[in-house]
Scaffold this motif. Structure first.
Motif, PDB file in Angstrom:
ATOM      1  N   VAL A 213      -1.405 -10.884   3.219  1.00  0.00           N
ATOM      2  CA  VAL A 213      -1.835  -9.645   3.875  1.00  0.00           C
ATOM      3  C   VAL A 213      -2.115  -8.522   2.869  1.00  0.00           C
ATOM      4  O   VAL A 213      -2.265  -7.371   3.248  1.00  0.00           O
ATOM      5  CB  VAL A 213      -0.810  -9.177   4.940  1.00  0.00           C
ATOM      6  CG1 VAL A 213      -0.667 -10.202   6.035  1.00  0.00           C
ATOM      7  CG2 VAL A 213       0.540  -8.858   4.309  1.00  0.00           C
ATOM      8  N   GLY A 214      -2.142  -8.870   1.583  1.00  0.00           N
ATOM      9  CA  GLY A 214      -2.583  -7.898   0.588  1.00  0.00           C
ATOM     10  C   GLY A 214      -1.492  -7.103  -0.092  1.00  0.00           C
ATOM     11  O   GLY A 214      -1.758  -6.012  -0.616  1.00  0.00           O
ATOM     12  N   LYS A 216       0.891  -5.984  -3.015  1.00  0.00           N
ATOM     13  CA  LYS A 216       0.894  -6.066  -4.479  1.00  0.00           C
ATOM     14  C   LYS A 216       2.259  -6.596  -4.936  1.00  0.00           C
ATOM     15  O   LYS A 216       3.252  -6.472  -4.220  1.00  0.00           O
ATOM     16  CB  LYS A 216       0.674  -4.678  -5.082  1.00  0.00           C
ATOM     17  CG  LYS A 216      -0.731  -4.160  -4.925  1.00  0.00           C
ATOM     18  CD  LYS A 216      -0.819  -2.824  -5.646  1.00  0.00           C
ATOM     19  CE  LYS A 216      -2.199  -2.224  -5.537  1.00  0.00           C
ATOM     20  NZ  LYS A 216      -2.304  -0.957  -6.257  1.00  0.00           N
ATOM     21  N   TYR A 219       5.090  -4.143  -4.767  1.00  0.00           N
ATOM     22  CA  TYR A 219       5.632  -3.942  -3.423  1.00  0.00           C
ATOM     23  C   TYR A 219       6.645  -5.043  -3.089  1.00  0.00           C
ATOM     24  O   TYR A 219       7.748  -4.781  -2.592  1.00  0.00           O
ATOM     25  CB  TYR A 219       4.480  -3.947  -2.407  1.00  0.00           C
ATOM     26  CG  TYR A 219       4.918  -3.740  -0.992  1.00  0.00           C
ATOM     27  CD1 TYR A 219       5.005  -2.467  -0.451  1.00  0.00           C
ATOM     28  CD2 TYR A 219       5.277  -4.828  -0.191  1.00  0.00           C
ATOM     29  CE1 TYR A 219       5.412  -2.276   0.852  1.00  0.00           C
ATOM     30  CE2 TYR A 219       5.691  -4.647   1.112  1.00  0.00           C
ATOM     31  CZ  TYR A 219       5.751  -3.372   1.634  1.00  0.00           C
ATOM     32  OH  TYR A 219       6.177  -3.194   2.917  1.00  0.00           O
TER      33      TYR A 219
ATOM     34  N   ARG B  70      -3.684  -9.678 -10.526  1.00  0.00           N
ATOM     35  CA  ARG B  70      -3.133  -9.999  -9.198  1.00  0.00           C
ATOM     36  C   ARG B  70      -3.162  -8.785  -8.266  1.00  0.00           C
ATOM     37  O   ARG B  70      -3.370  -8.924  -7.067  1.00  0.00           O
ATOM     38  CB  ARG B  70      -1.701 -10.523  -9.341  1.00  0.00           C
ATOM     39  CG  ARG B  70      -1.646 -11.898  -9.999  1.00  0.00           C
ATOM     40  CD  ARG B  70      -0.447 -12.686  -9.504  1.00  0.00           C
ATOM     41  NE  ARG B  70       0.797 -12.049  -9.841  1.00  0.00           N
ATOM     42  CZ  ARG B  70       1.438 -12.188 -11.001  1.00  0.00           C
ATOM     43  NH1 ARG B  70       0.906 -12.958 -11.920  1.00  0.00           N
ATOM     44  NH2 ARG B  70       2.571 -11.592 -11.221  1.00  0.00           N
ATOM     45  N   ASP B  71      -2.951  -7.598  -8.816  1.00  0.00           N
ATOM     46  CA  ASP B  71      -2.985  -6.405  -7.972  1.00  0.00           C
ATOM     47  C   ASP B  71      -4.394  -6.126  -7.450  1.00  0.00           C
ATOM     48  O   ASP B  71      -4.569  -5.696  -6.312  1.00  0.00           O
ATOM     49  CB  ASP B  71      -2.468  -5.186  -8.761  1.00  0.00           C
ATOM     50  CG  ASP B  71      -0.943  -5.163  -8.811  1.00  0.00           C
ATOM     51  OD1 ASP B  71      -0.321  -6.034  -8.161  1.00  0.00           O
ATOM     52  OD2 ASP B  71      -0.381  -4.298  -9.500  1.00  0.00           O
ATOM     53  N   ALA B  74      -5.001  -8.427  -4.679  1.00  0.00           N
ATOM     54  CA  ALA B  74      -4.276  -7.942  -3.484  1.00  0.00           C
ATOM     55  C   ALA B  74      -5.104  -6.865  -2.773  1.00  0.00           C
ATOM     56  O   ALA B  74      -5.201  -6.857  -1.547  1.00  0.00           O
ATOM     57  CB  ALA B  74      -2.916  -7.397  -3.884  1.00  0.00           C
ATOM     58  N   LEU B  75      -5.707  -5.976  -3.554  1.00  0.00           N
ATOM     59  CA  LEU B  75      -6.520  -4.903  -2.950  1.00  0.00           C
ATOM     60  C   LEU B  75      -7.751  -5.476  -2.252  1.00  0.00           C
ATOM     61  O   LEU B  75      -8.136  -5.023  -1.174  1.00  0.00           O
ATOM     62  CB  LEU B  75      -6.939  -3.894  -4.025  1.00  0.00           C
ATOM     63  CG  LEU B  75      -5.802  -3.037  -4.597  1.00  0.00           C
ATOM     64  CD1 LEU B  75      -6.312  -2.139  -5.727  1.00  0.00           C
ATOM     65  CD2 LEU B  75      -5.156  -2.188  -3.514  1.00  0.00           C
ATOM     66  N   ARG B  77      -7.936  -8.408  -0.961  1.00  0.00           N
ATOM     67  CA  ARG B  77      -7.477  -9.150   0.214  1.00  0.00           C
ATOM     68  C   ARG B  77      -7.316  -8.248   1.440  1.00  0.00           C
ATOM     69  O   ARG B  77      -7.332  -8.711   2.572  1.00  0.00           O
ATOM     70  CB  ARG B  77      -6.154  -9.824  -0.106  1.00  0.00           C
ATOM     71  CG  ARG B  77      -6.233 -11.323   0.067  1.00  0.00           C
ATOM     72  CD  ARG B  77      -4.971 -11.969  -0.360  1.00  0.00           C
ATOM     73  NE  ARG B  77      -5.207 -12.798  -1.518  1.00  0.00           N
ATOM     74  CZ  ARG B  77      -4.254 -13.431  -2.166  1.00  0.00           C
ATOM     75  NH1 ARG B  77      -3.010 -13.300  -1.780  1.00  0.00           N
ATOM     76  NH2 ARG B  77      -4.551 -14.181  -3.194  1.00  0.00           N
ATOM     77  N   ARG B  78      -7.126  -6.980   1.191  1.00  0.00           N
ATOM     78  CA  ARG B  78      -6.995  -6.045   2.316  1.00  0.00           C
ATOM     79  C   ARG B  78      -8.324  -5.866   3.052  1.00  0.00           C
ATOM     80  O   ARG B  78      -8.360  -5.332   4.160  1.00  0.00           O
ATOM     81  CB  ARG B  78      -6.479  -4.693   1.821  1.00  0.00           C
ATOM     82  CG  ARG B  78      -5.062  -4.796   1.293  1.00  0.00           C
ATOM     83  CD  ARG B  78      -4.581  -3.504   0.705  1.00  0.00           C
ATOM     84  NE  ARG B  78      -3.299  -3.703   0.030  1.00  0.00           N
ATOM     85  CZ  ARG B  78      -2.641  -2.774  -0.640  1.00  0.00           C
ATOM     86  NH1 ARG B  78      -3.150  -1.563  -0.728  1.00  0.00           N
ATOM     87  NH2 ARG B  78      -1.501  -3.040  -1.228  1.00  0.00           N
ATOM     88  N   LEU B 101       1.926  -5.695   9.615  1.00  0.00           N
ATOM     89  CA  LEU B 101       2.320  -5.944   8.220  1.00  0.00           C
ATOM     90  C   LEU B 101       1.256  -5.513   7.182  1.00  0.00           C
ATOM     91  O   LEU B 101       1.612  -4.900   6.165  1.00  0.00           O
ATOM     92  CB  LEU B 101       2.660  -7.434   8.052  1.00  0.00           C
ATOM     93  CG  LEU B 101       3.550  -7.797   6.871  1.00  0.00           C
ATOM     94  CD1 LEU B 101       4.855  -7.030   6.881  1.00  0.00           C
ATOM     95  CD2 LEU B 101       3.819  -9.303   6.875  1.00  0.00           C
ATOM     96  N   PRO B 102      -0.030  -5.800   7.418  1.00  0.00           N
ATOM     97  CA  PRO B 102      -1.030  -5.348   6.424  1.00  0.00           C
ATOM     98  C   PRO B 102      -1.020  -3.826   6.241  1.00  0.00           C
ATOM     99  O   PRO B 102      -1.224  -3.328   5.135  1.00  0.00           O
ATOM    100  CB  PRO B 102      -2.364  -5.817   7.026  1.00  0.00           C
ATOM    101  CG  PRO B 102      -1.996  -6.962   7.905  1.00  0.00           C
ATOM    102  CD  PRO B 102      -0.657  -6.611   8.474  1.00  0.00           C
ATOM    103  N   THR B 104       1.678  -1.943   6.730  1.00  0.00           N
ATOM    104  CA  THR B 104       2.941  -1.626   6.062  1.00  0.00           C
ATOM    105  C   THR B 104       2.819  -1.824   4.557  1.00  0.00           C
ATOM    106  O   THR B 104       3.209  -0.954   3.779  1.00  0.00           O
ATOM    107  CB  THR B 104       4.071  -2.540   6.605  1.00  0.00           C
ATOM    108  OG1 THR B 104       4.084  -2.462   8.021  1.00  0.00           O
ATOM    109  CG2 THR B 104       5.425  -2.103   6.073  1.00  0.00           C
ATOM    110  N   VAL B 105       2.282  -2.978   4.144  1.00  0.00           N
ATOM    111  CA  VAL B 105       2.235  -3.261   2.702  1.00  0.00           C
ATOM    112  C   VAL B 105       1.237  -2.359   1.970  1.00  0.00           C
ATOM    113  O   VAL B 105       1.338  -2.173   0.759  1.00  0.00           O
ATOM    114  CB  VAL B 105       1.920  -4.751   2.395  1.00  0.00           C
ATOM    115  CG1 VAL B 105       2.930  -5.656   3.024  1.00  0.00           C
ATOM    116  CG2 VAL B 105       0.508  -5.122   2.776  1.00  0.00           C
TER     117      VAL B 105
END
Lengths: 300, 225
Positions: A213-214, A216, A219, B70-71, B74-75, B77-78, B101-102, B104-105
């Protein structure tokens, strides 16, 4: 590399972020217990170190500027030899004062071993002369030569023979105490790392979902790091408190009873004691951060 | 939006996918089909940066995934909602929190999030199950919750891996309706499935493109689909 910004972010309380990691009973109990036990031991190691330091300082300061002269002569010659010895001492450079101990003072010295009602007058005890030195001290070899000529029954004890090994021993004991604290901190870090590794490995699926869900890495790591740091802080607070209570349970002694009963925290020593829980939390923080970094790298 | 250029993926010494090129334009609806074990899931994982191609280039939103940390992944992937066959939830959190959850993170769960969440749960028909834990949900409910989670960040792309694999026909039609609705809202959809009935039902509602993985290569499916 140490990143101050991400470290600060990890320390920030975030209730929702903390909830994403399920509570894990085993690692929680392990961390709490480890921190409790280690902090308890740390209090004792600290007390030992501080007490050893005090003893070393006291022996060093109190005994460094004093010596004792012992007159072991037949009963009829004691007074003459004492007078002669005092004359020599009072004319020796580096000596501030020299004084023959009274019968009462000699009785007080023997009281811890024989009791206070010892008939000291009936015993063939040597006469003791207390010598107070200047900071520079006196020439012990020269004094011994003069005493040999004028008061042959006098034996000079400048305390160096027994004081130095005692001070050395106390100094090493102090060092041993600090080394123990360092080992305790390292062992705490190792145990928290193991517990954090276990928790991270057990939550590989949670980490996969968070990444999906993205989330990092910072986090994800934060959720674990905060949890373990808080557990270590809690366990250490209870361990420290229990250690303090245990220290108070050691019977208090007088000045003459020595080292064991002096195992207490005094003055600025309390600052070190108060620092034990936050330092445990800090050790746990960095240990978990290290473990999280490695596990997240492996799972990537 | 998603571009693959001569992409290959190897694992354990064997090449699972080879020489794949594809451009997924914005607003399109793609199906990816092929027999079990043909590499559909691997292909999707390449498309959202969960795996790195061993050869060729994968570009997501004009950025080559290979050079990203990786960060950064992650960005990215949002911007991509993913629905897995096994859904992947946090079993200790209720449906509401799993769907959110998306948010929240990414630290976006502030003002207005609750209203959006309620609306979204109503859209997938899970209002009454909002406080249930994932293990208490049926297969269809889990898939719809996963879809709600995939779209809560309003991503540009939705990738679904066998979304109807564990649910009955009626429920799969309901899920398809939701996907079609999303596509009509301008979202790019890529669904990996071996459910030919689902593909035919979709073709009757929207314009779709069907791809097939065969012999480790990506092909356009035949007219029978």
């Amino acid at each position: 590399m140490f990143d101050l910004r991400s470290t600060a972010r990890m320390l920030k309380f975030d209730e929702k972020a903390d909830r994403v990691v399920p509570p894990t009973g085993f690692t929680a109990r392990l961390t709490l217990f480890s921190a409790f036990a280690m902090s308890f031991l740390a209090v004792f190691a600290l007390a030992l170190s501080l007490a050893a330091g005090r003893v070393a300082d006291r022996w060093g300061e109190e005994l460094a500027q004093s010596s004792t002269l012992r007159i072991s002569a037949p009963a009829g010659e004691v007074a003459t030899q004492t007078e002669a010895a005092l004359r020599v001492l009072r004319t020796t450079p580096g000596i501030i004062d020299a004084r023959a101990l009274s019968t009462e003072e000699q009785r007080a010295l023997l009281a811890p071993w024989f009791g206070s009602d010892l008939p000291i007058e009936d015993l063939p005890l040597p006469q003791l002369i207390d010598i107070i030195e200047t900071d520079e001290g006196y020439d012990a070899a020269g004094l011994r030569l003069r005493l040999a000529a004028e008061a042959p029954a006098a034996v000079l004890d400048d305390h160096a023979r027994w004081r130095r090994p005692l001070i050395d021993a106390a100094g090493r004991l102090r060092l041993l105490g600090w080394a123990s604290i360092l080992l305790i901190a390292t062992a705490t870090g190792a145990m928290v790392t193991l517990a954090a590794n276990a928790a991270l490995a057990a939550n590989a699926q949670v980490i996969a979902v968070l990444r999906l869900v993205g989330a990092k890495d910072t986090y994800i790591a934060s959720a674990f790091v905060r949890r373990f740091a808080l557990r270590a802080l809690t366990g250490a607070a209870f361990g420290t408190l229990t250690g303090i209570v245990a220290l108070f349970l050691i019977p208090a002694g007088s000045d003459t009873t020595g080292f064991l009963t002096d195992l207490s925290i005094q003055g600025w020593g309390w600052v070190w004691v108060i620092l034990i829980p936050p330092l445990s939390g800090l050790v746990a923080f960095f240990a978990t951060r290290f473990a999280a970094g490695r596990v997240l790298e492996d799972l990537a | 939006m998603i571009e693959l250029e001569n992409v290959a993926y190897s694992y354990g010494g064997g090449e699972l996918l080879t020489d794949m090129s594809l451009s997924v334009p914005p607003g399109s609806f793609h199906f990816l089909t092929g027999p079990s074990g043909s590499g559909k899931t691997t292909f999707l994982k390449l498309c959202y940066g969960a795996l790195q191609a061993t050869a060729g280039h994968v570009r997501l939103f004009d950025r080559d995934v290979r050079g990203l940390g990786r960060d950064d992944v992650a960005l990215l992937r949002r911007k991509i909602g993913v629905v897995h066959q096994d859904c992947q939830f946090l079993d200790h959190l209720p449906v509401t929190e799993n769907v959110a959850l998306p948010l929240t993170v990414s630290g976006q769960d502030a003002d207005g999030a609750d209203a959006n969440l309620k609306e979204l749960l109503a859209w997938v028909g899970l209002t009454s199950r909002a406080d249930a834990l994932p293990p208490e949900l049926s297969g269809g409910e889990r898939q719809r919750a996963a879809l709600a989670r995939a779209v809560i960040m309003s991503p540009d792309v939705i990738l679904a891996d066998e979304p109807t694999g564990n649910i009955d026909w009626e429920m799969s039609q309901r899920l398809l309706t939701l996907l079609v609705e999303l596509n009509r809202m301008g979202k790019t959809i890529l669904v990996a499935t071996h459910d030919l009935g689902l593909i035919r039902a979709a073709k009757a509602q929207v314009q779709t493109r069907v791809l097939r993985i065969s012999n480790r290569r990506l092909q356009m499916a035949g007219a029978d689909l």
